[in-house]
Design a protein around this motif. Structure first.
Motif, PDB file in Angstrom:
ATOM      1  N   VAL A 260       0.847  -1.183   0.000  1.00  2.43           N
ATOM      2  CA  VAL A 260       0.000   0.000   0.000  1.00  2.43           C
ATOM      3  C   VAL A 260       0.890   1.243   0.000  1.00  2.43           C
ATOM      4  O   VAL A 260       1.802   1.364   0.818  1.00  2.43           O
ATOM      5  N   LYS A 261       0.622   2.155  -0.934  1.00  2.00           N
ATOM      6  CA  LYS A 261       1.327   3.430  -0.998  1.00  2.00           C
ATOM      7  C   LYS A 261       0.353   4.530  -0.599  1.00  2.00           C
ATOM      8  O   LYS A 261      -0.687   4.703  -1.233  1.00  2.00           O
ATOM      9  N   THR A 262       0.700   5.266   0.448  1.00  2.00           N
ATOM     10  CA  THR A 262      -0.195   6.289   0.984  1.00  2.00           C
ATOM     11  C   THR A 262       0.514   7.636   1.029  1.00  2.00           C
ATOM     12  O   THR A 262       1.654   7.706   1.504  1.00  2.00           O
ATOM     13  N   PRO A 263      -0.104   8.705   0.548  1.00  2.00           N
ATOM     14  CA  PRO A 263       0.511  10.034   0.651  1.00  2.00           C
ATOM     15  C   PRO A 263       0.861  10.359   2.102  1.00  2.00           C
ATOM     16  O   PRO A 263       0.102  10.034   3.018  1.00  2.00           O
ATOM     17  N   VAL A 264       1.994  10.986   2.299  1.00  2.00           N
ATOM     18  CA  VAL A 264       2.494  11.186   3.658  1.00  2.00           C
ATOM     19  C   VAL A 264       1.593  12.087   4.495  1.00  2.00           C
ATOM     20  O   VAL A 264       1.591  12.008   5.727  1.00  2.00           O
ATOM     21  N   ASP A 265       0.819  12.954   3.854  1.00  2.00           N
ATOM     22  CA  ASP A 265      -0.009  13.882   4.619  1.00  2.00           C
ATOM     23  C   ASP A 265      -1.297  13.251   5.151  1.00  2.00           C
ATOM     24  O   ASP A 265      -1.968  13.850   6.003  1.00  2.00           O
TER      25      ASP A 265
END
Length: 211
Positions: free
Chosen positions: A178-183
């Motif tokens: 899973v790739k999730t935006p850091v914000d």
């Protein structure tokens, strides 16, 4: 001549017939701690292309640090040879320009959504039957895709992926990333974790995507 690898170095150095100061060392990265840099006149790194081809986002950075570490430790007069079929690769062309390598590597990670631009999480599942492991990962992955779309989440999913080694501790292992935006990663990871079955394993911020 002695050979040093991860699984053999302790046996080799405990053998009485091995001289205390070998003339030539042949081995993997495990041999580096045993090199006497002050007495070494030649270092050759062979088949680095294979390591660069590993589908891990940290592969290029690890090769870079390996080469830079050797450049730092070796004597100024010692020669360093690097074998490659791709001398045009930005890593080799940037060995004397650390800032250039840094910029190009960050640009690659930005385009492919890897850290530091995203937060990674890895979810994997093992089963004694290979088909059962594959189907469970596919089913969970499909459930997550539907849930993320309905909830209008921004995380993206990558998989299913066959782990390495595929068969370990009497089970076949598969995963997805899973790739999730850091914000937004804290809230979205909690949302995703609530949809993961209890018999799965979770690896937050993994250092490897395959093993």
């Amino acid at each position: 001549v002695i050979r040093i690898e991860k699984d053999t170095k302790s046996l080799i150095f405990s053998h009485r017939k091995v001289p205390e100061v070998p003339k030539i060392i042949v081995g993997t990265e495990a041999a580096l701690p045993h090199i006497r840099w002050g007495q070494t006149a030649l270092i050759a790194l062979l088949d680095l292309d294979r390591q660069l081809a590993i589908p891990e986002y940290l592969a290029t950075e690890e090769v870079w640090h390996l080469i830079r570490d050797i450049q730092f430790r070796k004597l100024p007069a010692a020669k360093l040879y690097i074998e490659t079929r791709h001398p045009e690769h930005f890593l080799f062309r940037s060995l004397l320009e650390p800032d250039r390598f840094y910029r190009l590597e960050l640009n690659y990670r930005s385009k492919t959504n890897y850290p530091p631009y995203t937060y990674l999480s890895r979810y994997f599942f093992g089963h004694p039957k290979q088909n059962s492991a594959q189907e469970e990962v596919k089913r969970t992955l499909n459930t997550l895709k539907i849930a993320l779309t309905k909830a209008k989440k921004t995380s993206t999913l990558q998989g299913p992926i066959e782990m390495h080694p595929r068969y370990f501790r009497r089970k076949f292992w598969y995963e997805f990333v899973v790739k999730t935006p850091v914000d937004v990663w804290p809230d979205e990871i909690i949302f995703i974790n609530n949809l993961i079955p209890e018999n799965w394993k979770i690896d937050p911020s993994p250092i490897s995507l395959l093993s």
